[in-house]
Design a protein around this motif. Structure first.
Motif, PDB file in Angstrom:
ATOM      1  N   UNK A 170       0.967  -1.168  -0.004  1.00 21.85           N
ATOM      2  CA  UNK A 170      -0.057   0.084   0.075  1.00 21.85           C
ATOM      3  C   UNK A 170       0.891   1.130   0.041  1.00 21.85           C
ATOM      4  N   UNK A 171       0.983   1.815  -1.267  1.00 20.77           N
ATOM      5  CA  UNK A 171       1.833   3.176  -1.240  1.00 20.77           C
ATOM      6  C   UNK A 171       1.392   4.083  -0.571  1.00 20.77           C
ATOM      7  N   UNK A 172       0.365   4.254  -0.034  1.00 19.19           N
ATOM      8  CA  UNK A 172      -0.286   5.354   0.605  1.00 19.19           C
ATOM      9  C   UNK A 172      -0.246   5.393   1.964  1.00 19.19           C
ATOM     10  N   UNK A 173       0.230   4.252   2.605  1.00 13.78           N
ATOM     11  CA  UNK A 173       0.455   4.239   4.129  1.00 13.78           C
ATOM     12  C   UNK A 173       2.070   3.888   4.235  1.00 13.78           C
ATOM     13  N   UNK A 174       2.890   4.670   4.760  1.00 13.47           N
ATOM     14  CA  UNK A 174       4.110   4.614   5.093  1.00 13.47           C
ATOM     15  C   UNK A 174       4.562   4.324   6.496  1.00 13.47           C
ATOM     16  N   UNK A 175       5.054   2.909   6.713  1.00 10.02           N
ATOM     17  CA  UNK A 175       5.349   2.456   7.758  1.00 10.02           C
ATOM     18  C   UNK A 175       6.988   2.589   8.262  1.00 10.02           C
ATOM     19  N   UNK A 176       6.962   3.468   9.458  1.00  8.27           N
ATOM     20  CA  UNK A 176       8.569   3.640   9.829  1.00  8.27           C
ATOM     21  C   UNK A 176       8.561   2.985  11.249  1.00  8.27           C
ATOM     22  N   UNK A 177       9.483   2.232  11.382  1.00 10.63           N
ATOM     23  CA  UNK A 177       9.762   1.768  12.859  1.00 10.63           C
ATOM     24  C   UNK A 177      10.972   1.714  13.194  1.00 10.63           C
ATOM     25  N   UNK A 178      11.294   2.169  14.703  1.00 10.62           N
ATOM     26  CA  UNK A 178      12.659   2.297  15.196  1.00 10.62           C
ATOM     27  C   UNK A 178      12.474   1.489  16.304  1.00 10.62           C
ATOM     28  N   UNK A 179      13.520   0.299  16.656  1.00 12.78           N
ATOM     29  CA  UNK A 179      13.173  -0.691  17.713  1.00 12.78           C
ATOM     30  C   UNK A 179      14.359  -1.333  18.039  1.00 12.78           C
ATOM     31  N   UNK A 180      14.227  -2.175  19.013  1.00 15.51           N
ATOM     32  CA  UNK A 180      15.390  -2.861  19.451  1.00 15.51           C
ATOM     33  C   UNK A 180      15.539  -4.292  18.440  1.00 15.51           C
ATOM     34  N   UNK A 181      16.389  -4.241  17.881  1.00 18.48           N
ATOM     35  CA  UNK A 181      16.611  -5.439  16.772  1.00 18.48           C
ATOM     36  C   UNK A 181      16.667  -6.437  17.275  1.00 18.48           C
ATOM     37  N   UNK A 182      17.337  -6.913  18.434  1.00 17.72           N
ATOM     38  CA  UNK A 182      17.186  -8.272  18.948  1.00 17.72           C
ATOM     39  C   UNK A 182      16.175  -9.021  19.804  1.00 17.72           C
ATOM     40  N   UNK A 183      14.995  -7.679  19.886  1.00 22.71           N
ATOM     41  CA  UNK A 183      13.805  -8.059  20.659  1.00 22.71           C
ATOM     42  C   UNK A 183      12.783  -8.684  20.190  1.00 22.71           C
ATOM     43  N   UNK A 184      11.710  -8.997  20.331  1.00 23.15           N
ATOM     44  CA  UNK A 184      10.500  -9.462  19.929  1.00 23.15           C
ATOM     45  C   UNK A 184      10.001  -8.366  18.939  1.00 23.15           C
ATOM     46  N   UNK A 185       9.479  -8.633  17.828  1.00 28.41           N
ATOM     47  CA  UNK A 185       9.192 -10.122  17.192  1.00 28.41           C
ATOM     48  C   UNK A 185      10.377 -10.900  16.491  1.00 28.41           C
ATOM     49  N   UNK A 186      10.583 -12.163  16.362  1.00 29.35           N
ATOM     50  CA  UNK A 186      11.298 -12.493  15.530  1.00 29.35           C
ATOM     51  C   UNK A 186      10.729 -13.785  14.711  1.00 29.35           C
ATOM     52  N   UNK A 187      11.128 -13.724  13.563  1.00 23.86           N
ATOM     53  CA  UNK A 187      11.847 -12.787  12.563  1.00 23.86           C
ATOM     54  C   UNK A 187      10.944 -11.704  12.442  1.00 23.86           C
ATOM     55  N   UNK A 188      11.826 -10.555  11.921  1.00 19.37           N
ATOM     56  CA  UNK A 188      10.902  -9.246  11.697  1.00 19.37           C
ATOM     57  C   UNK A 188      10.311  -9.055  10.328  1.00 19.37           C
ATOM     58  N   UNK A 189       9.352  -8.235   9.900  1.00 19.00           N
ATOM     59  CA  UNK A 189       8.807  -7.873   8.756  1.00 19.00           C
ATOM     60  C   UNK A 189       9.803  -6.768   8.360  1.00 19.00           C
TER      61      UNK A 189
END
Length: 300
Positions: A170-189
């Protein structure tokens, strides 16, 4: 400033459950009594309708949620027992983000005193998240013709994997996530922009990464509004966080995000997202700081 609350809709959880449900009532009470936020409008939102939820979630998934036909595996993944109260609260929390988003369009900023349930996928629940309120709100405002492009700024310590999956095409919704890399969830999207940080990241490194992320977003995308997940769980005292931000660092984060939106005349709806300090008062301190900064910046 309008604040939408859902703490009257309480999940029947066992006393030993690790989810800090009391934080929502304590936050609303702090807002009411502090005097820091003058003349707040505290509003109980309507529940999200089936029509609104079905823009994001599959009909079969919604049917199983409503009728209590989630499997044991579903419930283990969710982390909550099923109950009618769970369904109603989750509908209200999505409704709160919808209403906060509408209010932000006319007033610049509004707050859902819960929400940020970013682990919910189209057809499954996960990580205390039944419905994905951010995407539900974004698609409701789009369907109403109020906006075209929506930015999700996810500063919860855990990646918004459900959001990333839901908006991937969906190019109309931009998702930005800044997070703990080794934390849940695994694997990441894969979000439109992910910044994964190492364990123990402190204020300076976090804020530098966030500044880079915000510059990248606004270079690549022109949003009509933003939904900001202001998680308290990057805080150094959070037992599920793995990052090490101070309370002041979280405040600088909030100010950086909200100023970036305000400078570009981008309305912003804020949700509280996660927070799991053993001392619930510290979670409330983090969330209250967020809404205080928002009220200062947007003149409410």
């Amino acid at each position: 400033m309008r604040f939408y609350y859902t703490d009257e809709f309480v999940l029947p959880l066992p006393p030993t459950h690790r989810f800090p449900m009391q934080k929502y009532t304590l936050l609303r009470e702090r807002i009411m009594t502090s005097g820091v936020i003058t003349h707040p409008q505290l509003i109980r939102p309507a529940a999200a309708t089936d029509e609104q939820l079905l823009r994001v979630h599959s009909p079969e998934y919604l049917r199983r949620v409503v009728t209590g036909e989630l499997t044991e595996r579903d419930l283990r993944r969710l982390g909550f027992p099923w109950s009618p109260e769970l369904v109603e609260r989750s509908r209200r929390s999505s409704g709160a983000t919808i209403e906060a988003s509408r209010a932000a369009l006319s007033e610049g900023c509004a707050v859902n005193l819960a929400g940020g349930t970013h682990h919910a996928y189209r057809d499954r629940c996960e990580g205390f998240c039944l419905f994905n309120d951010s995407v539900v709100a974004a698609r409701e405002l789009q369907a109403s013709g109020l906006v075209s492009n929506v930015l999700v700024i996810d500063c919860d310590v855990h990646q918004g994997n459900g959001t990333a999956s839901l908006v991937r095409d969906d190019p109309t919704i931009y998702a930005f996530s800044i997070h703990s890399e080794r934390n849940y969830p695994q694997p990441k999207e894969v979000s439109d922009l992910d910044i994964g940080l190492p364990d123990g990241t402190e204020d300076a490194e976090y804020l530098a990464a966030l500044q880079y992320g915000l510059k990248t977003i606004f270079r690549e995308f022109a949003p009509d509004m933003a939904i900001y997940l202001a998680g308290a769980d990057p805080y150094h005292g959070d037992r599920l966080g793995r990052l090490a931000l101070s309370l002041d660092g979280l405040g600088q984060r909030d100010r950086m995000v909200l100023e970036a939106c305000r400078e570009r005349s981008v309305p912003v709806a804020i949700s509280m997202a996660g927070g799991y300090c053993p001392d619930i008062s510290q979670i409330v301190d983090c969330h209250f700081q967020t809404v205080t900064i928002a009220s200062q910046l947007f003149g409410c």
